[in-house]
Design a protein around this motif. Sequence first.
Motif, short mmCIF file in Angstrom:
data_model
loop_
_atom_site.label_atom_id
_atom_site.label_comp_id
_atom_site.label_asym_id
_atom_site.label_seq_id
_atom_site.Cartn_x
_atom_site.Cartn_y
_atom_site.Cartn_z
N ARG A 40 0.65 -1.21 -0.06
CA ARG A 40 -0.01 -0.02 -0.22
C ARG A 40 0.94 1.16 0.05
O ARG A 40 0.63 2.16 -0.64
CB ARG A 40 -0.93 -0.09 1.34
N VAL A 73 1.55 -11.07 2.55
CA VAL A 73 0.98 -10.21 3.81
C VAL A 73 1.05 -10.95 5.21
O VAL A 73 1.04 -12.02 5.04
CB VAL A 73 -0.30 -9.37 3.43
N SER A 101 1.69 -17.46 7.89
CA SER A 101 1.50 -18.63 8.82
C SER A 101 0.25 -18.71 9.32
O SER A 101 -0.66 -17.74 9.41
CB SER A 101 2.42 -17.85 10.06
N1 NAP Z 1 9.12 -12.68 8.84
C1 NAP Z 1 9.54 -14.04 8.78
O1 NAP Z 1 10.78 -14.49 9.25
C2 NAP Z 1 8.72 -14.84 8.10
C3 NAP Z 1 8.91 -16.16 7.79
C4 NAP Z 1 7.91 -16.92 6.99
C5 NAP Z 1 6.69 -16.62 6.77
N2 NAP Z 1 6.35 -15.33 7.19
C6 NAP Z 1 5.01 -14.81 6.63
O2 NAP Z 1 5.25 -13.91 5.79
C7 NAP Z 1 3.98 -12.95 5.63
C8 NAP Z 1 4.91 -11.65 5.69
O3 NAP Z 1 5.60 -11.38 6.75
P1 NAP Z 1 6.57 -10.24 6.76
O4 NAP Z 1 7.73 -10.66 8.24
O5 NAP Z 1 7.03 -9.98 5.41
O6 NAP Z 1 5.80 -9.06 7.18
P2 NAP Z 1 5.85 -7.42 6.92
O7 NAP Z 1 7.19 -7.06 6.59
O8 NAP Z 1 4.93 -6.59 7.76
O9 NAP Z 1 5.07 -7.38 5.29
C9 NAP Z 1 3.84 -7.45 4.85
C10 NAP Z 1 3.76 -6.48 3.90
O10 NAP Z 1 2.41 -6.45 3.25
C11 NAP Z 1 2.17 -5.22 2.88
N3 NAP Z 1 0.61 -5.06 2.72
C12 NAP Z 1 -0.26 -5.04 3.71
N4 NAP Z 1 -1.54 -5.19 3.23
C13 NAP Z 1 -1.31 -4.89 1.94
C14 NAP Z 1 -2.52 -5.28 1.05
N5 NAP Z 1 -3.63 -5.21 1.18
N6 NAP Z 1 -1.86 -5.34 -0.54
C15 NAP Z 1 -0.61 -5.36 -0.63
N7 NAP Z 1 0.60 -5.18 0.26
C16 NAP Z 1 0.08 -5.15 1.73
C17 NAP Z 1 2.69 -4.40 3.88
O11 NAP Z 1 2.96 -3.02 3.40
P3 NAP Z 1 2.03 -1.70 3.53
O12 NAP Z 1 1.74 -1.62 4.60
O13 NAP Z 1 2.86 -0.77 2.71
O14 NAP Z 1 0.82 -2.34 2.54
C18 NAP Z 1 3.83 -4.83 4.33
O15 NAP Z 1 5.01 -4.46 3.53
C19 NAP Z 1 3.57 -13.11 6.96
O16 NAP Z 1 2.15 -13.87 6.76
C20 NAP Z 1 4.11 -14.24 7.76
O17 NAP Z 1 3.40 -15.25 8.43
C21 NAP Z 1 7.45 -14.43 7.73
#
Ligand code: NAP
Length: 272
Positions: A40, A73, A101
């Motif tokens: 976003r 996301v 997750s």
């Molecule tokens: N971090 C880890 O180590 C890890 C490992 C495995 C799996 N995961 C999974 O991977 C997923 C993401 O984790 P993350 O750590 O990368 O989280 P994150 O850094 O918070 O990334 C999520 C991103 O999604 C964007 N977003 C939110 N709503 C959106 C929408 N409607 N349309 C488009 N973009 C949107 C946000 O940016 P804006 O606010 O600018 O939209 C943000 O950049 C989660 O489900 C998590 O369970 C994470």
Amino acid sequence: MGQFTGNIAILGSGNIGLSLAKGLVKADYVKADQISLTRRNINKLKDFADQGFGVSTDNAAVVAAADVIVLAVLPQQLNQLMEEIGAVININKHVVISVASGVSCADIRNKLAEGLEVIRAMPNTAIAIGQSMTCVASDNASKEHIDEVTRMFETVGSVIKINEDLMTSATALCACGIAFFLRAIRAASQGGVEIGFHADEALKMAVQTAKGAADLLLQMQSHPEQEIDKVTSPKGCTIAGLNEMEHNGFSSSLIKGIKLAATKAGELYTKG
Ligand SMILES: NC(=O)c1ccc[n+]([C@@H]2O[C@H](COP(=O)([O-])OP(=O)(O)OC[C@H]3O[C@@H](n4cnc5c(N)ncnc54)[C@H](OP(=O)(O)O)[C@@H]3O)[C@@H](O)[C@H]2O)c1
């Protein structure tokens, strides 16, 4: 089927989405212009646009132009995202890969489209340097698509195929696990400072020692206890240190932490 040939849409370009994008390009799996990134707050994607990635805030438009869709996301943001793209999902064209997750393949099909092939992948942040431990599972995808997603994630680390009911456990052990092992390294370096090293030296020594321990297991294909036996001489300093740590709950705290993380991982989507 060979490598996914069409465009890859990564919806949610945060830690994992961007790490995956970088890793896939670094490994030459696809070119940057074959990946479209959405979030976003698009201003934060300027560097990626400069590198040739497609960037957009319009999830539906990006999905319509892609074959492979990566949902990256946060679990609590996923329903809103799926509402945005539901109308343009085509089950004959799209394969969905979800890294969220605690969200099942069936949850995603219920929101998007019955019959849609959904594959879950649970990478960790080491994906950015090609060292992820990624677990892959699906309840309905074809073998060739699961194999292709496996190849995709093998370009950025190791992959294990698991049953879907173990995905939240994989989250705890591998995704959260990065933080657990990093905290162990930090603790070791703090111990190093207390016994005489400067912080930067102590950290370097702890990091390389941890890397050596992990590589010993990977390269020798041995069990930790076999390698520990080689370091612990009778009445020696290693066994004294190790047992002191165990008396203070070293293994127990790691096991309990992993169990709690697995419980929490299973609740992220439903409880927010
Ligand atoms: N971090 C880890 O180590 C890890 C490992 C495995 C799996 N995961 C999974 O991977 C997923 C993401 O984790 P993350 O750590 O990368 O989280 P994150 O850094 O918070 O990334 C999520 C991103 O999604 C964007 N977003 C939110 N709503 C959106 C929408 N409607 N349309 C488009 N973009 C949107 C946000 O940016 P804006 O606010 O600018 O939209 C943000 O950049 C989660 O489900 C998590 O369970 C994470």
